[in-house]
Design a protein around this motif. Structure first.
Motif, PDB file in Angstrom:
ATOM      1  N   ILE A 219       1.007  -1.206   0.006  1.00 59.08           N
ATOM      2  CA  ILE A 219       0.078  -0.111  -0.068  1.00 59.08           C
ATOM      3  C   ILE A 219       0.966   1.245   0.034  1.00 59.08           C
ATOM      4  CG2 ILE A 219      -1.585   1.519   1.376  1.00 59.08           C
ATOM      5  CD1 ILE A 219      -2.662  -1.344   2.160  1.00 59.08           C
ATOM      6  N   LEU A 220       0.749   2.081  -0.815  1.00 65.20           N
ATOM      7  CA  LEU A 220       1.235   3.512  -0.783  1.00 65.20           C
ATOM      8  C   LEU A 220       0.372   4.406  -0.836  1.00 65.20           C
ATOM      9  CD1 LEU A 220       3.533   1.540  -2.280  1.00 65.20           C
ATOM     10  CD2 LEU A 220       4.172   3.585  -3.769  1.00 65.20           C
ATOM     11  N   PHE A 221       0.242   4.993   0.420  1.00 63.63           N
ATOM     12  CA  PHE A 221      -1.131   5.917   0.716  1.00 63.63           C
ATOM     13  C   PHE A 221      -0.156   7.344   0.603  1.00 63.63           C
ATOM     14  CE2 PHE A 221      -3.834   8.263   3.414  1.00 63.63           C
ATOM     15  CZ  PHE A 221      -5.070   8.377   2.567  1.00 63.63           C
ATOM     16  N   MET A 222      -0.509   7.971  -0.203  1.00 66.51           N
ATOM     17  CA  MET A 222       0.398   9.127  -0.849  1.00 66.51           C
ATOM     18  C   MET A 222      -0.397  10.316  -0.375  1.00 66.51           C
ATOM     19  SD  MET A 222       1.744   8.018  -4.370  1.00 66.51           S
ATOM     20  CE  MET A 222       2.589   6.715  -4.798  1.00 66.51           C
ATOM     21  N   GLN A 223       0.209  10.916   0.749  1.00 69.13           N
ATOM     22  CA  GLN A 223      -0.539  12.368   1.504  1.00 69.13           C
ATOM     23  C   GLN A 223       0.375  13.391   0.958  1.00 69.13           C
ATOM     24  OE1 GLN A 223      -0.764  10.019   5.452  1.00 69.13           O
ATOM     25  NE2 GLN A 223      -2.978  11.158   5.251  1.00 69.13           N
ATOM     26  N   TYR A 224      -0.441  14.410   0.317  1.00 72.58           N
ATOM     27  CA  TYR A 224       0.192  15.716  -0.002  1.00 72.58           C
ATOM     28  C   TYR A 224       0.055  16.706   0.877  1.00 72.58           C
ATOM     29  CZ  TYR A 224       0.322  19.937  -2.578  1.00 72.58           C
ATOM     30  OH  TYR A 224       0.680  21.390  -2.788  1.00 72.58           O
ATOM     31  N   PHE A 225       0.713  17.484   1.517  1.00 68.39           N
ATOM     32  CA  PHE A 225       0.735  18.466   2.441  1.00 68.39           C
ATOM     33  C   PHE A 225       1.021  20.079   1.752  1.00 68.39           C
ATOM     34  CE2 PHE A 225       1.049  14.757   4.708  1.00 68.39           C
ATOM     35  CZ  PHE A 225       0.288  14.591   5.776  1.00 68.39           C
ATOM     36  N   PRO A 226       0.147  20.948   1.501  1.00 62.70           N
ATOM     37  CA  PRO A 226       0.317  22.088   1.092  1.00 62.70           C
ATOM     38  C   PRO A 226       1.027  22.989   1.958  1.00 62.70           C
ATOM     39  CG  PRO A 226      -1.782  22.130   1.631  1.00 62.70           C
ATOM     40  CD  PRO A 226      -1.337  20.589   1.860  1.00 62.70           C
ATOM     41  N   LEU A 227       2.171  22.929   2.046  1.00 61.18           N
ATOM     42  CA  LEU A 227       3.216  23.668   3.191  1.00 61.18           C
ATOM     43  C   LEU A 227       3.682  25.109   2.540  1.00 61.18           C
ATOM     44  CD1 LEU A 227       5.295  20.900   4.607  1.00 61.18           C
ATOM     45  CD2 LEU A 227       2.940  21.537   5.315  1.00 61.18           C
ATOM     46  N   GLY A 228       3.492  25.351   1.273  1.00 61.44           N
ATOM     47  CA  GLY A 228       4.088  26.539   0.737  1.00 61.44           C
ATOM     48  C   GLY A 228       3.161  26.942  -0.590  1.00 61.44           C
ATOM     49  N   THR A 229       2.433  26.154  -1.043  1.00 62.89           N
ATOM     50  CA  THR A 229       1.443  26.329  -2.022  1.00 62.89           C
ATOM     51  C   THR A 229       0.220  26.887  -1.722  1.00 62.89           C
ATOM     52  OG1 THR A 229       2.522  24.528  -3.438  1.00 62.89           O
ATOM     53  CG2 THR A 229       0.053  25.279  -4.121  1.00 62.89           C
ATOM     54  N   ASN A 230      -0.219  27.953  -2.070  1.00 57.95           N
ATOM     55  CA  ASN A 230      -1.590  28.666  -1.769  1.00 57.95           C
ATOM     56  C   ASN A 230      -2.671  27.938  -2.373  1.00 57.95           C
ATOM     57  OD1 ASN A 230      -0.279  30.981  -0.614  1.00 57.95           O
ATOM     58  ND2 ASN A 230       0.064  32.027  -2.520  1.00 57.95           N
ATOM     59  N   PRO A 231      -3.561  27.622  -1.346  1.00 56.70           N
ATOM     60  CA  PRO A 231      -3.701  28.101   0.021  1.00 56.70           C
ATOM     61  C   PRO A 231      -2.721  26.892   0.912  1.00 56.70           C
ATOM     62  CG  PRO A 231      -5.642  26.859  -0.399  1.00 56.70           C
ATOM     63  CD  PRO A 231      -4.873  26.763  -1.634  1.00 56.70           C
ATOM     64  N   ARG A 232      -1.999  27.661   1.538  1.00 61.85           N
ATOM     65  CA  ARG A 232      -1.202  26.789   2.676  1.00 61.85           C
ATOM     66  C   ARG A 232      -1.969  26.348   3.558  1.00 61.85           C
ATOM     67  NH1 ARG A 232       4.585  28.920   4.028  1.00 61.85           N
ATOM     68  NH2 ARG A 232       3.745  28.723   5.956  1.00 61.85           N
ATOM     69  N   PHE A 249       3.692  26.183  13.504  1.00 59.97           N
ATOM     70  CA  PHE A 249       3.769  25.668  12.306  1.00 59.97           C
ATOM     71  C   PHE A 249       5.292  26.097  11.683  1.00 59.97           C
ATOM     72  CE2 PHE A 249       3.071  25.406   7.652  1.00 59.97           C
ATOM     73  CZ  PHE A 249       2.406  24.398   7.425  1.00 59.97           C
ATOM     74  N   ASN A 250       5.892  24.969  11.518  1.00 59.18           N
ATOM     75  CA  ASN A 250       7.214  25.049  10.834  1.00 59.18           C
ATOM     76  C   ASN A 250       7.305  24.138   9.443  1.00 59.18           C
ATOM     77  OD1 ASN A 250       8.316  26.462  13.091  1.00 59.18           O
ATOM     78  ND2 ASN A 250       7.928  24.710  14.177  1.00 59.18           N
ATOM     79  N   ALA A 251       7.768  24.825   8.433  1.00 59.24           N
ATOM     80  CA  ALA A 251       7.900  24.199   7.160  1.00 59.24           C
ATOM     81  C   ALA A 251       9.246  24.485   6.521  1.00 59.24           C
ATOM     82  CB  ALA A 251       6.865  24.439   6.186  1.00 59.24           C
ATOM     83  N   GLN A 252      10.002  23.452   6.354  1.00 56.13           N
ATOM     84  CA  GLN A 252      11.680  23.904   5.654  1.00 56.13           C
ATOM     85  C   GLN A 252      11.521  23.546   4.179  1.00 56.13           C
ATOM     86  OE1 GLN A 252      11.667  21.623   8.934  1.00 56.13           O
ATOM     87  NE2 GLN A 252      11.149  23.669   9.597  1.00 56.13           N
ATOM     88  N   MET A 253      10.326  23.433   3.483  1.00 53.18           N
ATOM     89  CA  MET A 253      10.383  23.134   2.122  1.00 53.18           C
ATOM     90  C   MET A 253       9.008  23.511   1.565  1.00 53.18           C
ATOM     91  SD  MET A 253       9.684  19.131   1.846  1.00 53.18           S
ATOM     92  CE  MET A 253       9.806  18.996   0.038  1.00 53.18           C
ATOM     93  N   ASN A 254       8.839  23.705   0.286  1.00 47.44           N
ATOM     94  CA  ASN A 254       7.559  24.133  -0.209  1.00 47.44           C
ATOM     95  C   ASN A 254       6.296  23.250   0.145  1.00 47.44           C
ATOM     96  OD1 ASN A 254       5.769  25.650  -1.642  1.00 47.44           O
ATOM     97  ND2 ASN A 254       6.021  24.842  -3.793  1.00 47.44           N
ATOM     98  N   ASP A 255       6.327  22.326  -0.550  1.00 47.93           N
ATOM     99  CA  ASP A 255       5.206  21.183  -0.326  1.00 47.93           C
ATOM    100  C   ASP A 255       5.900  19.674   0.036  1.00 47.93           C
ATOM    101  OD1 ASP A 255       3.215  23.093  -0.954  1.00 47.93           O
ATOM    102  OD2 ASP A 255       3.057  22.623  -2.677  1.00 47.93           O
TER     103      ASP A 255
END
Length: 591
Positions: A219-232, A249-255
Motif C-alpha cells: 500500500i502506498l498511501f500518498m498524502q500531499y501537504f500544502p506547506l508552501g503552495t497557496n492556500p497553505r 507551524f514550521n516548514a522547511q520546504m515548499n510542499d
C-alpha cells in the motif's frame, strides 16, 4: 491548547516493514482477529523524523465472519518530520489512519469519536470554517448515502460521537478505496492535514486470475501537504478560525508528500517478481504523476475498478487528488530505483490554466489553489536478487468479473444527459454557475434503476468526483486522453479530464454528491448534488457481461485466464472527433 497524550494501545494490529505484505491472509487466518477492534498506531515503529526510513504500512484491520466493528478517533496530533513540524488532526494517533480491509457483503461498523475541542466561533457558509467539526466519507464505495451510512451531511461535533454502519452489497467489487473527513468547510484542513486512511474491499477467489489474487502487494498511501503552495495548510487554518494548526507551524520546504506517513521511504522488492502497488493519492490540491524509471508498470485498475482488459502498460500513473491506481510492478535488475512525481504538465497548465506552479526538488502545487503537479522524489525501491532464480511469468490479459452496477455502458442509451460545467479559477469554482446551497437543495433529480450520462466540462481544471456511483467513460476526445491514461470503457470516481461518462443509479436512493476534488474548492462552494428518487433497491437495468470465473488454482505459473467475449469489451482507443462531444464544444457551454 490541550495537548494530546501520545500513549497508544495495540489491539489485534499488524505492521509491515520494508518487506512487502504477502497475499491477503485466508479467512481461516483471520478468525483469531477480534470482530471488535480499537486500532491505535504503535508510534515508535513509525519513523516520522527520518528521510529514507524503512517502508512501513499502516495498521491493518480485517473483517471476520462477515463483519468488522472498530473505533476511529479524531484527535489532535503533532507531526514531527524531517522537513516540517506542525499540529494537525489525525485518526487513532497517527498519519495515516488504520487500513480497513473488508469483503463484499460485509457489515462495517465504525464507532467514530470526535475528541477535538470546541470551535472558536460561528463559521460562514462556503468559506473555511468549523475546524473541529467533522464526519466520515468512504470514498468510492457503492453503498447508501443515508445515515447511518455514507452521509457526508451528518455532523459529528467536537466532543461527540456517532456510530457509522455500512452494508456492502453482496456483489460489491473488490478494489482500492479510502476514507476521509468530509464536513463542508473543514475538509481541506482536515484531509490536507492527514485525516484519512485506506479502505480495501478484497478480491474474491475466481473474480481475478490466480496470479493477480495472490500477488504480493504494498500500500502506498500518498498524502500531499500544502506547506508552501497557496492556500497553505496554516493559511486555511487561520481563515477557518483554527487555533491548532496555525500555532507553531514550521516548514522547511515548499510542499511534501508522505507515503504511509514516511518521508521518501525505502521499499524492498525482489527482482523478476511482480508486486502489486495500491497507490492512493489523498492530496487536496496538486496532482501526482508517478514514475518508476527502470521498472515496468502494468496498470490493473483505476479508482478501485479493474480495466476492461488488464493489464495496460504505462510509464506514468496520473493521479488527481482522490484518485487511485493499482499497478503490477516488475523490476528485473538488481539496483536502486526512484519513485518520483513530475516531469510533465497537463495541457491546461501549458495553456496557462489554474495553478501552474511546481518547482523541482520537492516543490509542487499551484498558485491558483489547485491544478499543479507535485515535482519531486516520493521514495526509493531497493530491488534485491531473486533467491530461487525463477521469474514470474508475464501477466496474461484478463477481464475481471464485475457486478451489474459496473456493467459496460458505453453503447447504452442514457435516460437523460446532463452537463456538469466546472468553471472558475483563482482558487475556487462553481458547477453550472452555481455554488453549493445546502443539503436540501438539489441540482437535478435522477430515477433509481436507470442509465444516465454526465458531460463533464471544465473537469480538466477541476477533478470531478461523484459519490455512491462510479462512472464509465463513454466518449472522450483524443486530446483529452492524456497519453492513453483515460480511455473509453475505463471506470472512475475522480475524473481530471473532459469526457462524457455514464453510470447506473443502481439500488440506492438519496443524495449523490458532486464536487471538485480540489478540496479547498469544495469547501468554498464547488459542490452540488443529485437527488436519486424511486424505490430503494431497484437495480440498474444493464446486466454485466463480465461474468467468466477464473480457476481457483494456477494451471501454470501465470494461472488460468479467461476473458469476456470481444464483443463485450469497449474499443481501447476511441476515434470520436471533437464533434462527437457536442456538449463539450464551446458553443454548448452554459453562460
Amino acid at each position: 491548547m490541550r495537548v494530546c497524550q501520545l500513549v497508544v494501545v495495540l489491539v489485534a494490529t499488524t505492521f509491515v516493514t520494508s518487506g512487502l505484505a504477502e497475499a491477503v491472509p485466508e479467512l481461516d487466518d483471520r478468525e483469531e482477529d477480534a470482530p471488535s477492534q480499537t486500532a491505535r498506531r504503535l508510534l515508535q515503529t513509525v519513523d516520522y523524523g527520518t528521510i529514507g526510513a524503512a517502508f512501513v504500512e499502516p495498521t491493518a484491520m480485517y473483517s471476520s465472519g462477515g463483519s468488522l466493528t472498530m473505533t476511529l478517533e479524531m484527535d489532535q496530533f503533532r507531526y514531527e518530520g524531517p522537513t516540517a513540524q506542525f499540529w494537525t488532526r489525525a485518526y487513532n494517533g497517527g498519519i495515516p489512519g488504520p487500513t480497513i480491509r473488508i469483503r463484499k457483503g460485509d457489515h462495517l461498523e465504525v464507532n467514530f469519536k470526535n475528541l477535538l475541542g470546541p470551535n472558536a466561533g460561528q463559521g460562514v457558509h462556503n468559506q473555511y470554517k468549523d475546524p473541529n467539526t467533522t464526519n466520515l466519507h468512504t470514498h468510492g464505495l457503492h453503498i447508501s448515502s443515508r445515515s447511518p451510512g455514507d452521509n457526508v451531511f451528518h455532523v459529528v461535533e467536537p466532543g461527540t460521537e456517532f456510530t457509522y454502519e455500512y452494508d456492502l452489497p453482496s456483489d460489491h467489487a473488490g478494489g482500492t478505496f479510502w476514507y476521509h473527513a468530509h464536513h463542508h468547510g473543514s475538509t481541506a484542513l482536515q484531509v490536507g492535514g492527514g485525516a484519512a486512511g485506506v479502505l480495501i474491499v478484497e478480491d474474491e477467489e475466481g473474480d481475478v486470475p490466480y496470479q493477480v489474487l495472490n500477488m504480493p502487494e504494498a500500500i502506498l498511501f500518498m498524502q500531499y501537504f500544502p506547506l508552501g503552495t497557496n492556500p497553505r495548510l496554516n493559511t486555511i487554518a487561520d481563515d477557518s478560525g483554527d487555533t491548532l494548526t496555525s500555532v507553531d507551524f514550521n516548514a522547511q520546504m515548499n510542499d511534501m508528500v508522505l507515503i504511509n506517513g514516511l518521508f521518501q521511504p525505502v521499499m524492498e522488492v525482489t527482482a523478476g517478481k511482480y508486486t502489486r502497488l495500491r497507490m492512493i493519492h489523498s492530496g487536496t490540491q496538486s496532482s501526482l504523476e508517478v514514475t518508476i524509471p527502470g521498472c515496468t508498470m502494468e496498470l490493473l485498475a483505476k479508482d478501485g475498478i479493474y480495466l476492461p482488459t488488464a493489464p495496460r502498460t504505462v510509464t506514468t500513473a496520473m493521479l488527481a487528488p482522490g484518485s487511485r491506481a493499482d499497478i503490477a510492478l516488475m523490476c528485473t535488475t538488481v539496483g536502486v530505483y526512484t519513485i518520483a512525481s513530475g516531469g510533465r504538465r497537463r495541457r491546461s497548465l501549458l495553456q496557462g490554466g489554474p495553478g501552474g506552479g511546481g518547482g523541482g526538488g520537492g516543490g509542487g502545487g499551484g498558485g491558483g489553489g489547485g491544478g499543479g503537479v507535485f515535482t519531486g522524489d516520493l521514495g526509493t525501491i531497493n530491488v534485491v536478487a531473486n533467491a530461487d532464480d525463477a521469474n514470474d511469468e508475464a501477466l496474461t490479459p484478463f477481464s475481471a468479473v464485475k457486478p451489474n452496477y459496473l456493467a459496460d455502458l458505453h453503447t447504452q442509451t442514457p435516460a437523460d444527459t446532463i452537463n456538469l460545467n466546472f468553471r472558475g479559477g483563482g482558487g475556487t469554482c462553481t458547477i453550472n454557475n452555481a455554488a453549493f446551497v445546502n443539503e436540501d437543495t438539489f441540482d437535478h433529480t435522477l430515477n433509481v434503476g436507470q442509465v444516465y450520462q454526465y458531460n463533464a466540462i471544465g473537469s480538466d481544471g477541476h477533478p470531478f468526483h461523484l459519490h455512491i456511483n462510479s462512472y464509465q467513460i463513454s466518449q472522450i476526445d483524443q486530446g483529452d486522453m492524456q497519453g492513453g491514461w483515460f480511455q473509453v470503457g475505463d471506470w472512475h470516481d475522480v475524473l481530471f479530464t473532459e469526457a462524457s461518462v455514464r453510470f447506473q443509479t443502481d439500488s440506492f436512493t438519496g443524495h449523490a454528491v458532486i464536487h471538485c476534488h480540489f478540496l479547498n474548492h469544495e469547501d468554498l462552494g464547488c459542490m452540488g448534488q443529485a437527488n436519486i428518487v424511486g424505490t430503494e433497491g431497484t437495480p440498474g437495468p444493464v446486466v454485466s457481461t463480465y461474468t467468466t470465473k477464473f480457476l481457483a488454482e494456477a494451471a501454470t505459473g501465470a494461472g488460468a485466464v479467461s476473458i469476456a467475449p470481444a464483443s463485450a469489451l469497449p474499443e481501447p482507443v476511441p476515434a470520436e472527433p471533437a464533434s462527437a462531444l457536442p456538449s463539450v464544444a464551446a458553443a454548448a457551454l452554459p453562460t
